[in-house]
Design a protein around this motif. Structure first.
Motif, PDB file in Angstrom:
ATOM      1  N   PHE A   7       0.580  -0.615   0.155  1.00 27.87           N
ATOM      2  CA  PHE A   7       0.399  -0.054  -0.239  1.00 27.87           C
ATOM      3  C   PHE A   7       0.647   1.007  -0.195  1.00 27.87           C
ATOM      4  O   PHE A   7       0.699   2.530  -0.812  1.00 27.87           O
ATOM      5  N   ALA A   8       1.883   1.396   0.682  1.00 22.80           N
ATOM      6  CA  ALA A   8       2.201   2.537   0.788  1.00 22.80           C
ATOM      7  C   ALA A   8       3.945   2.407  -0.322  1.00 22.80           C
ATOM      8  O   ALA A   8       3.336   3.926  -0.827  1.00 22.80           O
ATOM      9  N   SER A   9       4.049   1.792  -1.153  1.00 22.30           N
ATOM     10  CA  SER A   9       4.552   1.565  -2.634  1.00 22.30           C
ATOM     11  C   SER A   9       3.728   2.292  -4.337  1.00 22.30           C
ATOM     12  O   SER A   9       4.158   3.366  -4.535  1.00 22.30           O
ATOM     13  N   LEU A  10       2.438   1.778  -3.493  1.00 23.64           N
ATOM     14  CA  LEU A  10       1.213   2.156  -4.287  1.00 23.64           C
ATOM     15  C   LEU A  10       0.871   3.489  -3.616  1.00 23.64           C
ATOM     16  O   LEU A  10       1.004   4.507  -4.777  1.00 23.64           O
ATOM     17  N   LEU A  11       1.201   4.206  -2.769  1.00 21.63           N
ATOM     18  CA  LEU A  11       0.591   5.559  -2.280  1.00 21.63           C
ATOM     19  C   LEU A  11       2.379   6.235  -3.073  1.00 21.63           C
ATOM     20  O   LEU A  11       1.834   7.231  -4.115  1.00 21.63           O
ATOM     21  N   GLU A  12       3.434   5.607  -3.034  1.00 18.23           N
ATOM     22  CA  GLU A  12       4.529   6.432  -3.281  1.00 18.23           C
ATOM     23  C   GLU A  12       4.347   6.540  -5.430  1.00 18.23           C
ATOM     24  O   GLU A  12       4.515   7.901  -5.449  1.00 18.23           O
ATOM     25  N   GLY A  13       3.479   5.334  -5.552  1.00 18.52           N
ATOM     26  CA  GLY A  13       3.230   6.091  -7.395  1.00 18.52           C
ATOM     27  C   GLY A  13       2.413   6.767  -7.416  1.00 18.52           C
ATOM     28  O   GLY A  13       2.790   7.488  -8.636  1.00 18.52           O
ATOM     29  N   TYR A  14       1.300   7.185  -6.560  1.00 19.08           N
ATOM     30  CA  TYR A  14       0.732   7.852  -6.941  1.00 19.08           C
ATOM     31  C   TYR A  14       0.360   8.888  -6.958  1.00 19.08           C
ATOM     32  O   TYR A  14       0.475  10.200  -7.655  1.00 19.08           O
ATOM     33  N   LYS A  15       1.706   9.862  -5.755  1.00 18.59           N
ATOM     34  CA  LYS A  15       1.920  10.789  -5.478  1.00 18.59           C
ATOM     35  C   LYS A  15       3.082  11.177  -6.590  1.00 18.59           C
ATOM     36  O   LYS A  15       2.814  12.603  -6.952  1.00 18.59           O
ATOM     37  N   LYS A  16       3.893  10.024  -7.377  1.00 10.63           N
ATOM     38  CA  LYS A  16       4.767  10.935  -8.297  1.00 10.63           C
ATOM     39  C   LYS A  16       4.387  11.290  -9.486  1.00 10.63           C
ATOM     40  O   LYS A  16       3.298  11.926 -10.431  1.00 10.63           O
TER      41      LYS A  16
END
Length: 117
Positions: free
Chosen positions: A108-117
């Motif tokens: 979930f954290a990596s998805l959020l990071e990908g979403y923020k980029k």
């Protein structure tokens, strides 16, 4: 009691034993002495059988008590093992669940990071 006349041949030591028995018990007739000796012998056998039965009964009760204590000990040991296995299983399941949560959290954290980029 009906008496029957018999002609008996006895070894000398048996004859001496019967004569001493007659003197000891104040008996006048050989037949009475032999009859009484036989009766005492029969009673002694009954007492012996009775005492053997008592010993067998006591031993049986002791064995039964020992087996009952062993069954209780085994049952308690099995219950303790069962509780230990249950605790270990619950602990393992919790660790697996925590690991799964951590993995999902990282995902979930990596998805959020990908979403923020």
């Amino acid at each position: 009691m009906i008496k029957e006349r018999m002609k008996v041949s006895l070894p000398p030591e048996v004859k001496k034993y019967i004569q001493s028995y007659m003197k000891e018990h104040h008996l006048s007739f050989v037949g009475d002495a032999i009859s009484r000796i036989c009766q005492e012998h029969e009673e002694a056998q009954k007492r012996e059988e009775y005492s053997i039965e008592k010993v067998v009964e006591a031993v049986t009760q002791n064995i039964d008590g020992l087996l009952q204590r062993e069954r209780l000990h085994t049952r308690n040991g099995l219950r303790s093992m069962e509780k230990n296995i249950e605790r270990s299983t619950v602990k393992s399941m919790k660790e697996i669940e925590d690991y799964g949560i951590a993995q999902r959290g990282e995902l979930f954290a990596s998805l959020l990071e990908g979403y923020k980029k």
